[in-house]
Design a protein around this motif. Structure first.
Motif, short mmCIF file in Angstrom:
data_model
loop_
_atom_site.label_atom_id
_atom_site.label_comp_id
_atom_site.label_asym_id
_atom_site.label_seq_id
_atom_site.Cartn_x
_atom_site.Cartn_y
_atom_site.Cartn_z
N ASP A 1 0.83 -1.21 0.00
CA ASP A 1 0.00 0.00 0.00
C ASP A 1 0.86 1.26 0.00
OD1 ASP A 1 -2.33 -1.47 -0.03
OD2 ASP A 1 -2.70 -1.27 2.13
N LEU A 2 1.92 1.26 0.79
CA LEU A 2 2.81 2.42 0.84
C LEU A 2 3.51 2.63 -0.51
CD1 LEU A 2 4.40 2.02 4.38
CD2 LEU A 2 2.75 3.75 3.65
N GLU A 3 3.94 1.54 -1.12
CA GLU A 3 4.59 1.65 -2.44
C GLU A 3 3.61 2.17 -3.47
OE1 GLU A 3 6.31 -2.17 -3.29
OE2 GLU A 3 8.04 -1.80 -1.99
N ASN A 4 2.36 1.76 -3.38
CA ASN A 4 1.34 2.25 -4.30
C ASN A 4 1.09 3.74 -4.14
OD1 ASN A 4 1.00 -0.26 -5.46
ND2 ASN A 4 -0.73 -0.81 -4.17
N HIS A 5 1.40 4.26 -2.96
CA HIS A 5 1.27 5.69 -2.69
C HIS A 5 2.58 6.43 -2.96
CE1 HIS A 5 -2.46 4.43 -0.92
NE2 HIS A 5 -2.78 5.68 -0.57
N GLY A 6 3.56 5.75 -3.54
CA GLY A 6 4.80 6.40 -3.92
C GLY A 6 5.87 6.44 -2.85
N LEU A 7 5.69 5.70 -1.77
CA LEU A 7 6.70 5.67 -0.71
C LEU A 7 7.57 4.42 -0.86
CD1 LEU A 7 4.45 6.70 2.28
CD2 LEU A 7 6.12 8.13 1.11
#
Length: 90
Positions: free
Chosen positions: A74-80
């Motif tokens: 989820d964090l990667e999907n938000h660009g983190l």
């Protein structure tokens, strides 16, 4: 009944060993009860409980790891950017 998918890959060997131990202890406990040796049956019950606790701990480890992976995705999907670090004892 001994679905090893419930455990982390690195824990499957330990889980399989605990499951074998659990079934062996259960059989010995049943034999002790049949022979009327309730003291031995109670001691075997403690060992059974220890094996169940270990299996529960390993299963919870898998659930926690899976939840952590979902959060990381989820964090990667938000660009983190995310990195998962393992402890030396794992």
């Amino acid at each position: 009944m001994n679905n090893l998918d419930n455990y982390l890959e690195q824990d499957t060997g330990k889980a399989a060993k605990e499951l074998r131990c659990l079934y062996d202890l259960k059989k010995k406990q049943e034999e002790s009860i049949a022979q009327g040796d309730f003291s031995k049956a109670k001691l075997l019950g403690v060992d059974i409980l220890n094996s169940l606790n270990e299996l529960e701990f390993l299963r919870e480890r898998k659930k926690n790891h899976d939840n952590l992976r979902k959060v990381a995705i989820d964090l990667e999907n938000h660009g983190l950017m995310v990195a998962v670090v393992r402890h030396g004892y794992e």
